[in-house]
Design a protein around this motif. Structure first.
Motif, PDB file in Angstrom:
ATOM      1  N   ALA A 197      92.078  16.475  25.936  1.00  0.00           N
ATOM      2  CA  ALA A 197      90.925  15.894  26.625  1.00  0.00           C
ATOM      3  C   ALA A 197      91.233  15.659  28.101  1.00  0.00           C
ATOM      4  O   ALA A 197      90.383  15.881  28.972  1.00  0.00           O
ATOM      5  N   PHE A 198      92.455  15.233  28.388  1.00  0.00           N
ATOM      6  CA  PHE A 198      92.852  14.965  29.771  1.00  0.00           C
ATOM      7  C   PHE A 198      92.783  16.239  30.618  1.00  0.00           C
ATOM      8  O   PHE A 198      92.187  16.253  31.703  1.00  0.00           O
ATOM      9  N   PHE A 199      93.375  17.321  30.124  1.00  0.00           N
ATOM     10  CA  PHE A 199      93.357  18.565  30.890  1.00  0.00           C
ATOM     11  C   PHE A 199      91.972  19.219  30.867  1.00  0.00           C
ATOM     12  O   PHE A 199      91.604  19.932  31.807  1.00  0.00           O
ATOM     13  N   LEU A 200      91.208  18.975  29.827  1.00  0.00           N
ATOM     14  CA  LEU A 200      89.817  19.425  29.813  1.00  0.00           C
ATOM     15  C   LEU A 200      89.055  18.784  30.970  1.00  0.00           C
ATOM     16  O   LEU A 200      88.242  19.435  31.642  1.00  0.00           O
ATOM     17  N   GLY A 201      89.335  17.510  31.224  1.00  0.00           N
ATOM     18  CA  GLY A 201      88.697  16.830  32.347  1.00  0.00           C
ATOM     19  C   GLY A 201      89.012  17.502  33.673  1.00  0.00           C
ATOM     20  O   GLY A 201      88.128  17.705  34.513  1.00  0.00           O
ATOM     21  N   TRP A 202      90.273  17.892  33.870  1.00  0.00           N
ATOM     22  CA  TRP A 202      90.638  18.563  35.117  1.00  0.00           C
ATOM     23  C   TRP A 202      89.963  19.924  35.230  1.00  0.00           C
ATOM     24  O   TRP A 202      89.553  20.341  36.323  1.00  0.00           O
ATOM     25  N   ALA A 203      89.854  20.633  34.113  1.00  0.00           N
ATOM     26  CA  ALA A 203      89.180  21.935  34.139  1.00  0.00           C
ATOM     27  C   ALA A 203      87.706  21.768  34.495  1.00  0.00           C
ATOM     28  O   ALA A 203      87.155  22.521  35.313  1.00  0.00           O
ATOM     29  N   GLN A 204      87.052  20.780  33.896  1.00  0.00           N
ATOM     30  CA  GLN A 204      85.638  20.556  34.190  1.00  0.00           C
ATOM     31  C   GLN A 204      85.440  20.066  35.615  1.00  0.00           C
ATOM     32  O   GLN A 204      84.463  20.425  36.280  1.00  0.00           O
TER      33      GLN A 204
END
Length: 334
Positions: free
Chosen positions: A255-262
């Motif tokens: 979820a953390f890296f998903l946030g950076w991708a988004q």
């Protein structure tokens, strides 16, 4: 009938806020003209339960009227009055700016009305904003909201500077190394093991080539693919792959890296949602709380940034990083 709607917001860490609003539901097949709630702009930001306006800035607002036919809304007049909260006496008023009648998605019609009420001659205090909707001289709806009028202009809140973060910096960080090591452990003995090994070594092009030979649909495989796409700054592709991984298995670091991708893809609000999920799944993840706070600052929401940091400190009361960031925001507010 009459109903009350309650909205409750719970931030990671346990902070809770709520707001109540009452509203009336009319019969679906009723022939009458109806109106939405009166929505007021507020210096507090967002849709405040009790609006606040500054005399130098004025008061803005809007409502919508609804009818079965276009003709029902063609003869509407709407006036906004500002009344004293104590004796309900009118202080000033303005005629609403009527927009064109529009057909909604169903069989009805709607008409928007905007207000921009000057407050330069209004003394500071508590007031009622009272909107009256009439049709051919007959009152068909009335809506009232509380509003506090303050002297002067709304203060400009400076946001703390938010440093830009590159994909390379993220992939080389300690959390990335920890995340990839976890993926490598989960893929041992599987067809994805070779791709995980190459990712650990930072050989992202080779990682993608290796993943093309993998046909299994696992959370670890999608996470690897998403991370490889993120490393070469394909943020939209990375977000899609990491979202698939989250759909199969919810993990805080995913979820953390998903946030950076988004965030890299330009979807700031989706990034906030992902970082909230990361903080919820692992309240000890300091970086998730910091990213959430910085995300709010990018949207010029310093109050929410402070709230995110305080929520993090509930779970991590001794965190130097969270304390330092909160002190920085407090100094800027002063």
């Amino acid at each position: 009938g009459s109903y009350m709607m309650r909205t409750v917001i719970r931030e990671p860490g346990g902070l809770v806020g709520s707001a109540d609003r009452r509203f009336d539901v009319r019969p679906l097949d009723g022939p009458d003209v109806s109106a939405s709630d009166l929505v007021l702009g507020s210096a507090i930001g967002g849709l405040a339960v009790r609006a606040r306006a500054y005399s130098a800035d004025g008061l803005t607002g809007a409502l919508e009227a609804y009818g079965r036919t276009k003709e029902q809304l063609g003869s509407l007049d709407v006036k906004l009055e500002l009344r004293r909260a104590g004796d309900n006496s009118a202080v000033t008023s303005i005629v609403g700016d009527m927009k064109d009648v529009e057909q909604d998605g169903g069989s009805g019609f709607n008409r928007r009305v905007g207000f921009a009420l000057p407050l330069t001659s209004v003394a500071p205090g508590e007031y009622l904003a009272h909107a009256v909707v009439t049709s051919r001289g007959e009152v068909v709806a009335e809506r009232t909201r509380h509003v506090d009028v303050l002297a002067g202009a709304a203060p400009v809140v400076a946001s703390a500077p938010v440093a830009a973060v590159s994909a390379v910096e993220v992939t080389r960080g300690d959390l990335a190394k920890r995340y990839l090591a976890d993926i490598q452990t989960r893929t041992q003995g599987s067809v994805s093991a070779d791709a995980a090994r190459r990712a650990i070594e930072g050989r992202w092009e080779e990682t993608e080539v290796s993943l093309r030979r993998v046909t299994t649909d696992t959370a670890a495989t999608h996470a690897l693919r998403g991370f490889a796409l993120f490393a070469r700054e394909d943020y939209a592709g990375a977000a899609a792959a990491l979202q698939q991984s989250m759909g199969l298995e919810e993990r805080a670091l995913t979820a953390f890296f998903l946030g950076w991708a988004q965030d890299g893809a330009g979807d700031a609000r989706a990034a906030l949602s992902a970082w909230r999920s990361a903080a919820h799944l692992d309240p000890s993840l300091v970086s998730a709380h910091l990213a959430l706070a910085d995300g709010y600052l990018k949207l010029s929401q310093p109050a929410l940034a402070v709230q995110a940091l305080r929520a993090g400190l509930v779970a991590l009361p001794t965190s130097v990083e969270l304390q330092s960031r909160l002190q920085q925001l407090d100094r800027i507010k002063q």
